[in-house]
Design an enzyme around this catalytic site. Structure first.
Site, short mmCIF file in Angstrom:
data_model
loop_
_atom_site.label_atom_id
_atom_site.label_comp_id
_atom_site.label_asym_id
_atom_site.label_seq_id
_atom_site.Cartn_x
_atom_site.Cartn_y
_atom_site.Cartn_z
N GLN A 165 92.71 -6.43 70.41
CA GLN A 165 92.10 -7.23 69.36
C GLN A 165 93.22 -7.79 68.48
OE1 GLN A 165 90.06 -5.84 65.68
NE2 GLN A 165 88.22 -6.65 66.66
N GLY B 158 81.21 2.65 69.06
CA GLY B 158 82.33 2.95 68.18
C GLY B 158 82.48 4.42 67.91
N ARG B 159 82.02 4.86 66.72
CA ARG B 159 82.26 6.25 66.30
C ARG B 159 81.73 7.27 67.29
NH1 ARG B 159 79.01 6.57 61.66
NH2 ARG B 159 78.16 4.59 62.36
N TYR C 5 87.78 -11.38 57.49
CA TYR C 5 89.19 -11.59 57.78
C TYR C 5 89.47 -13.07 58.02
CZ TYR C 5 89.25 -6.56 57.82
OH TYR C 5 89.12 -5.24 57.44
N ARG D 288 85.14 -12.07 67.94
CA ARG D 288 84.24 -11.22 67.17
C ARG D 288 83.82 -11.96 65.90
NH1 ARG D 288 84.51 -4.99 64.81
NH2 ARG D 288 82.88 -4.28 66.22
#
Length: 373
Positions: free
Chosen positions: A100, A340-341, A176, A223
């Site tokens: 990424q 993810g987590r 971002y 993304r």
């Protein structure tokens, strides 16, 4: 029904062996910006655990865009060489992998994962120098700065191909840099990159430059999100038509897949229609879509970062999540799901789900972030 999760899928020229991706998560275990053997092992374990596509944590494309923790600095030759070992390890375990590429823009990004790490504090830059709060947080890029930043993304894409990766993902979500150009609250420019002129121009030029640098056959994933890390209620688009006006030019520029970041994968994208945001992205563009958001977890992203309790849902909810993902893929709302987590706690998440052993998923807790395993 979960069998569909283990069918192959294509993203551009890349064939992924199944529909399960590892979501990019900032881990901050690359001292001086260079990933070591522990990082290699971390990604290899997830590929050995059955994950079809690994998306690495964000890797900075230049110094101004670097997060302030010890993340991989992909503009350094030693980091690129070290990252090649990550790609080789994942390939050896049968998976695909993309880095990424990350530029935080004006949004300062104080480390929350390992607060004791040494901070990097370069001067922040963005389209207008504005934070999402409306306050000044850095410098506005001039047109030469824009061109140089796009060139840095392109250079990183070429380096990723040379290092043996299968494609790249650009982080255009959560407030971002690419998101800052797309969002009126952070883009107040009056030139050709301004929101009134063309809210997609910066990202379109970035995509085209990366495709030219990596080759038309080198997959490009973007993304995007509605929410920002500092404002969960923020919206990039208020209606499907507004979303289409953003995503269609990006798809035309060369996006091979959209990675639609939501806090809960199952929630409707817009009021009055049950379709998820990922579903709208796929419907509006016809491009493959990766969905993400609290899969097999009892708490959503930010809750799980602040609570010490386990983050894996009960057995019935885990099975319900897997069934919901499979149904939405079968219905054509999205093509892949990113985990993810739950995958930090369970490197073998994919293999456990494939075996119907959701009940054996181990709980996530914040303490797991203190080590790389």
């Amino acid at each position: 029904m979960s069998d569909i999760l283990f069918q192959p899928v294509r993203i551009g020229s890349m064939e992924v062996p199944n529909r399960i991706a590892m979501a990019p998560m900032t881990r901050e275990f690359s001292p001086e910006g260079v990933p070591g053997g522990d990082v290699v092992d971390y990604y290899r374990k997830r590929a050995e655990g059955g994950t079809g596509l690994i998306i690495t944590e964000g890797m900075a494309v230049n110094a101004a865009g670097a997060h302030d923790g010890p993340i991989p600095l992909f503009f350094r030759d030693e980091t690129i060489r070290a990252s090649a070992a990550i790609a080789n390890a994942v390939h050896g375990a049968g998976g695909k992998i993309v880095p990424q590429l990350w530029h935080v823009g004006v949004q300062d990004s104080p480390t929350e994962v390992n607060p004791s790490t040494v901070k990097q504090k370069p001067r922040r830059v963005g389209p207008s120098g504005l934070l999402g709060t409306g306050e000044m947080g850095g410098d506005a890029l001039d047109e030469q700065g824009i061109a140089d930043t796009i060139a840095d993304f392109a250079r990183a894409t070429r380096a990723a191909r040379e290092a043996g990766f299968d494609g790249v993902e650009v982080h255009g979500a959560h407030g971002y840099l690419p998101d800052q150009f797309l969002w009126p609250r952070t883009n107040r420019r009056t030139d050709g990159y301004g929101i009134a002129a063309d809210r997609t121009r910066f990202v379109v030029e970035l995509i085209k430059a990366c495709k030219a640098a990596g080759g038309s056959d080198f997959p490009f994933i973007l993304r995007f999100s509605q929410w920002k890390s500092f404002d969960y209620a923020a919206r990039l688009a208020e209606t499907p038509d507004e979303l289409g006006a953003i995503l269609k030019p990006l798809a035309d520029a060369g996006v091979d897949a959209f990675h639609c970041s939501t806090r809960r994968f199952w929630e409707p994208g817009f009021a009055g229609d049950p379709m998820t945001l990922a579903g709208w992205a796929r419907k509006l563009t016809g491009v493959p879509v990766i969905a993400v958001g609290s899969v097999t977890l009892e708490m959503d992203f930010k809750e799980g970062m602040t609570e010490d309790t386990g983050g894996i849902a009960n057995s019935a909810a885990r099975s319900k999540d897997v069934d919901a993902v499979a149904r939405l893929i079968a219905d054509g709302e999205f093509d892949m799901i990113a985990v993810g987590r739950a995958m930090i706690a369970n490197p073998d998440w994919a293999n456990l789900v494939r075996a119907g052993r959701q009940a054996d998923l181990r709980p996530f807790s914040r303490e797991l972030l203190a080590s790389l395993d």
